[in-house]
Design a protein around this motif. Structure first.
Motif, PDB file in Angstrom:
ATOM      1  N   ASN A   1     -42.762 -28.581  66.853  1.00 18.23           N
ATOM      2  CA  ASN A   1     -42.970 -29.654  65.047  1.00 18.23           C
ATOM      3  C   ASN A   1     -41.177 -28.997  64.957  1.00 18.23           C
ATOM      4  OD1 ASN A   1     -43.750 -29.929  62.811  1.00 18.23           O
ATOM      5  ND2 ASN A   1     -43.662 -27.958  61.295  1.00 18.23           N
ATOM      6  N   ALA A   2     -41.609 -27.706  64.799  1.00 18.20           N
ATOM      7  CA  ALA A   2     -39.655 -27.065  64.763  1.00 18.20           C
ATOM      8  C   ALA A   2     -38.345 -27.789  64.963  1.00 18.20           C
ATOM      9  CB  ALA A   2     -39.206 -25.698  65.591  1.00 18.20           C
ATOM     10  N   ARG A   3     -38.373 -28.400  66.199  1.00 19.29           N
ATOM     11  CA  ARG A   3     -37.211 -29.660  66.396  1.00 19.29           C
ATOM     12  C   ARG A   3     -37.244 -30.785  66.412  1.00 19.29           C
ATOM     13  NH1 ARG A   3     -39.809 -28.042  71.964  1.00 19.29           N
ATOM     14  NH2 ARG A   3     -39.077 -26.180  72.554  1.00 19.29           N
ATOM     15  N   VAL A   4     -38.712 -31.026  65.626  1.00 17.29           N
ATOM     16  CA  VAL A   4     -38.090 -32.631  64.649  1.00 17.29           C
ATOM     17  C   VAL A   4     -38.145 -31.865  63.434  1.00 17.29           C
ATOM     18  CG1 VAL A   4     -39.781 -33.903  63.808  1.00 17.29           C
ATOM     19  CG2 VAL A   4     -40.191 -33.963  66.343  1.00 17.29           C
ATOM     20  N   LEU A   5     -38.195 -31.378  63.287  1.00 15.24           N
ATOM     21  CA  LEU A   5     -37.203 -30.236  61.345  1.00 15.24           C
ATOM     22  C   LEU A   5     -36.305 -30.198  61.423  1.00 15.24           C
ATOM     23  CD1 LEU A   5     -40.206 -28.179  59.957  1.00 15.24           C
ATOM     24  CD2 LEU A   5     -39.591 -30.351  59.446  1.00 15.24           C
ATOM     25  N   LEU A   6     -35.285 -29.150  62.901  1.00 12.97           N
ATOM     26  CA  LEU A   6     -34.115 -29.470  63.178  1.00 12.97           C
ATOM     27  C   LEU A   6     -33.093 -31.022  63.086  1.00 12.97           C
ATOM     28  CD1 LEU A   6     -34.273 -26.588  65.929  1.00 12.97           C
ATOM     29  CD2 LEU A   6     -33.227 -26.399  63.004  1.00 12.97           C
ATOM     30  N   LYS A   7     -33.755 -31.627  63.547  1.00 13.01           N
ATOM     31  CA  LYS A   7     -33.369 -33.827  64.054  1.00 13.01           C
ATOM     32  C   LYS A   7     -33.205 -33.804  62.317  1.00 13.01           C
ATOM     33  CE  LYS A   7     -34.594 -34.770  68.671  1.00 13.01           C
ATOM     34  NZ  LYS A   7     -33.752 -34.944  69.562  1.00 13.01           N
ATOM     35  N   ASP A   8     -34.527 -33.344  61.756  1.00  7.75           N
ATOM     36  CA  ASP A   8     -34.336 -33.536  59.721  1.00  7.75           C
ATOM     37  C   ASP A   8     -33.339 -32.844  59.098  1.00  7.75           C
ATOM     38  OD1 ASP A   8     -36.548 -36.053  60.936  1.00  7.75           O
ATOM     39  OD2 ASP A   8     -38.037 -34.295  59.776  1.00  7.75           O
ATOM     40  N   SER A  32     -26.367 -25.810  61.269  1.00 14.02           N
ATOM     41  CA  SER A  32     -25.555 -24.993  62.634  1.00 14.02           C
ATOM     42  C   SER A  32     -27.040 -23.717  62.673  1.00 14.02           C
ATOM     43  CB  SER A  32     -24.306 -25.320  62.682  1.00 14.02           C
ATOM     44  OG  SER A  32     -23.985 -26.627  63.035  1.00 14.02           O
ATOM     45  N   ALA A  33     -26.181 -22.594  61.694  1.00 11.79           N
ATOM     46  CA  ALA A  33     -26.402 -21.260  61.639  1.00 11.79           C
ATOM     47  C   ALA A  33     -28.347 -21.046  62.222  1.00 11.79           C
ATOM     48  CB  ALA A  33     -26.012 -21.137  60.280  1.00 11.79           C
ATOM     49  N   ILE A  34     -28.897 -21.843  61.474  1.00 13.28           N
ATOM     50  CA  ILE A  34     -30.706 -22.069  61.771  1.00 13.28           C
ATOM     51  C   ILE A  34     -30.727 -22.759  62.842  1.00 13.28           C
ATOM     52  CG2 ILE A  34     -32.797 -24.309  60.785  1.00 13.28           C
ATOM     53  CD1 ILE A  34     -31.379 -23.705  58.137  1.00 13.28           C
ATOM     54  N   ASP A  35     -29.942 -23.641  63.901  1.00 12.32           N
ATOM     55  CA  ASP A  35     -30.049 -24.560  64.814  1.00 12.32           C
ATOM     56  C   ASP A  35     -30.608 -22.753  65.567  1.00 12.32           C
ATOM     57  OD1 ASP A  35     -30.645 -26.261  67.324  1.00 12.32           O
ATOM     58  OD2 ASP A  35     -29.029 -25.782  67.796  1.00 12.32           O
ATOM     59  N   ALA A  36     -29.133 -22.318  65.548  1.00 13.63           N
ATOM     60  CA  ALA A  36     -28.514 -21.127  66.363  1.00 13.63           C
ATOM     61  C   ALA A  36     -29.375 -20.657  66.054  1.00 13.63           C
ATOM     62  CB  ALA A  36     -27.456 -20.592  66.469  1.00 13.63           C
ATOM     63  N   GLU A  37     -30.026 -19.698  65.133  1.00 12.19           N
ATOM     64  CA  GLU A  37     -31.255 -19.024  65.299  1.00 12.19           C
ATOM     65  C   GLU A  37     -32.768 -19.461  65.280  1.00 12.19           C
ATOM     66  OE1 GLU A  37     -31.795 -15.319  64.333  1.00 12.19           O
ATOM     67  OE2 GLU A  37     -30.519 -16.155  63.412  1.00 12.19           O
ATOM     68  N   PHE A  38     -32.603 -20.761  65.493  1.00  9.09           N
ATOM     69  CA  PHE A  38     -33.492 -21.362  66.325  1.00  9.09           C
ATOM     70  C   PHE A  38     -33.963 -21.506  67.709  1.00  9.09           C
ATOM     71  CE2 PHE A  38     -35.876 -25.159  68.957  1.00  9.09           C
ATOM     72  CZ  PHE A  38     -36.912 -24.765  68.386  1.00  9.09           C
ATOM     73  N   ARG A  39     -32.822 -21.340  68.823  1.00  9.29           N
ATOM     74  CA  ARG A  39     -32.996 -20.639  69.199  1.00  9.29           C
ATOM     75  C   ARG A  39     -32.700 -19.743  70.046  1.00  9.29           C
ATOM     76  NH1 ARG A  39     -33.132 -25.585  71.224  1.00  9.29           N
ATOM     77  NH2 ARG A  39     -32.027 -27.202  69.768  1.00  9.29           N
ATOM     78  N   ALA A  76     -40.258 -26.328  55.088  1.00 12.05           N
ATOM     79  CA  ALA A  76     -41.153 -26.656  55.780  1.00 12.05           C
ATOM     80  C   ALA A  76     -40.941 -25.574  57.383  1.00 12.05           C
ATOM     81  CB  ALA A  76     -40.861 -27.784  56.189  1.00 12.05           C
ATOM     82  N   LEU A  77     -39.155 -25.818  57.680  1.00 10.69           N
ATOM     83  CA  LEU A  77     -39.053 -24.957  59.083  1.00 10.69           C
ATOM     84  C   LEU A  77     -39.351 -23.633  58.400  1.00 10.69           C
ATOM     85  CD1 LEU A  77     -38.304 -25.026  61.761  1.00 10.69           C
ATOM     86  CD2 LEU A  77     -35.728 -25.357  61.163  1.00 10.69           C
ATOM     87  N   GLY A  78     -38.921 -23.400  57.091  1.00 15.63           N
ATOM     88  CA  GLY A  78     -38.860 -21.703  57.147  1.00 15.63           C
ATOM     89  C   GLY A  78     -40.459 -21.362  57.173  1.00 15.63           C
ATOM     90  N   SER A  79     -41.583 -22.234  56.360  1.00 12.43           N
ATOM     91  CA  SER A  79     -42.943 -21.286  56.089  1.00 12.43           C
ATOM     92  C   SER A  79     -42.837 -21.193  57.301  1.00 12.43           C
ATOM     93  CB  SER A  79     -43.529 -22.281  55.098  1.00 12.43           C
ATOM     94  OG  SER A  79     -42.592 -22.235  54.149  1.00 12.43           O
ATOM     95  N   ALA A  80     -43.133 -22.216  58.525  1.00  9.15           N
ATOM     96  CA  ALA A  80     -44.121 -22.813  60.043  1.00  9.15           C
ATOM     97  C   ALA A  80     -43.119 -21.539  60.479  1.00  9.15           C
ATOM     98  CB  ALA A  80     -43.210 -23.204  60.441  1.00  9.15           C
ATOM     99  N   SER A  81     -42.106 -21.055  60.274  1.00  8.80           N
ATOM    100  CA  SER A  81     -41.267 -19.566  60.537  1.00  8.80           C
ATOM    101  C   SER A  81     -41.547 -18.160  60.544  1.00  8.80           C
ATOM    102  CB  SER A  81     -39.614 -19.675  60.686  1.00  8.80           C
ATOM    103  OG  SER A  81     -39.468 -21.097  61.551  1.00  8.80           O
ATOM    104  N   ALA A  82     -41.999 -17.900  59.255  1.00  6.47           N
ATOM    105  CA  ALA A  82     -42.641 -17.285  59.343  1.00  6.47           C
ATOM    106  C   ALA A  82     -44.113 -16.929  59.392  1.00  6.47           C
ATOM    107  CB  ALA A  82     -42.560 -17.014  57.495  1.00  6.47           C
ATOM    108  N   ASN A  83     -44.536 -18.121  59.538  1.00  5.22           N
ATOM    109  CA  ASN A  83     -46.375 -17.796  60.279  1.00  5.22           C
ATOM    110  C   ASN A  83     -46.172 -17.142  61.692  1.00  5.22           C
ATOM    111  OD1 ASN A  83     -47.275 -18.513  57.487  1.00  5.22           O
ATOM    112  ND2 ASN A  83     -47.599 -20.958  58.027  1.00  5.22           N
ATOM    113  N   ILE A  84     -45.046 -17.809  62.189  1.00  3.30           N
ATOM    114  CA  ILE A  84     -45.119 -17.801  63.702  1.00  3.30           C
ATOM    115  C   ILE A  84     -44.174 -16.090  64.097  1.00  3.30           C
ATOM    116  CG2 ILE A  84     -42.647 -18.564  64.418  1.00  3.30           C
ATOM    117  CD1 ILE A  84     -46.008 -19.253  66.480  1.00  3.30           C
ATOM    118  N   GLY A  85     -43.978 -15.699  62.797  1.00  2.27           N
ATOM    119  CA  GLY A  85     -43.220 -14.495  63.225  1.00  2.27           C
ATOM    120  C   GLY A  85     -41.523 -14.328  63.316  1.00  2.27           C
ATOM    121  N   ALA A  86     -40.917 -15.696  62.791  1.00  2.00           N
ATOM    122  CA  ALA A  86     -39.969 -15.210  63.896  1.00  2.00           C
ATOM    123  C   ALA A  86     -38.800 -15.594  62.241  1.00  2.00           C
ATOM    124  CB  ALA A  86     -39.035 -17.465  64.012  1.00  2.00           C
TER     125      ALA A  86
END
Length: 108
Positions: A16-23, A79-86, A42-52
């Motif tokens: 899901n995060a990969r799709v949101l990053l493309k968006d 780009s900063a969000i993408d780096a943090e996602f990685r 959406a990505l922030g909420s999902a990240s919080a739920n998974i502990g990221a």
């Protein structure tokens, strides 16, 4: 065997995060602050739920800027969000590998 719940949740989050990053990338390229706000929420909420938490914090900051209509450098923010996602992706993969070995305990 059947994947455990942790593996399922992490896999769903990553997909899901990969799709949101493309968006987010598309919204930044198009200068669409409304979409930046929605997707970063959406990505922030999902990240919080998974502990990221660091990823969630980056997303919340972009969401705040987008809602205020003041995203000065949207591509840099994404780009900063993408780096943090990685980083989160690597950490989650490491946890899954440990869980697969049966060496990761889950505490309540």
């Amino acid at each position: 065997g059947r994947p455990d719940i942790l593996t399922t949740l992490v896999t769903l989050f990553l997909d899901n995060a990969r799709v949101l990053l493309k968006d987010l990338e598309r919204a930044a390229k198009d200068g669409d602050t409304e979409l930046l706000g929605q997707v970063s929420h959406a990505l922030g909420s999902a990240s919080a739920n998974i502990g990221a938490s660091p990823l969630s914090a980056r997303c919340r900051e972009l969401e705040r800027m987008a809602r205020a209509g003041s995203v000065l450098k949207p591509t840099a923010a994404v780009s900063a969000i993408d780096a943090e996602f990685r980083r989160a992706e690597a950490a989650l993969a490491a946890h899954l590998a440990e869980a697969a070995k049966g060496t990761m305990g889950i505490s309540a």
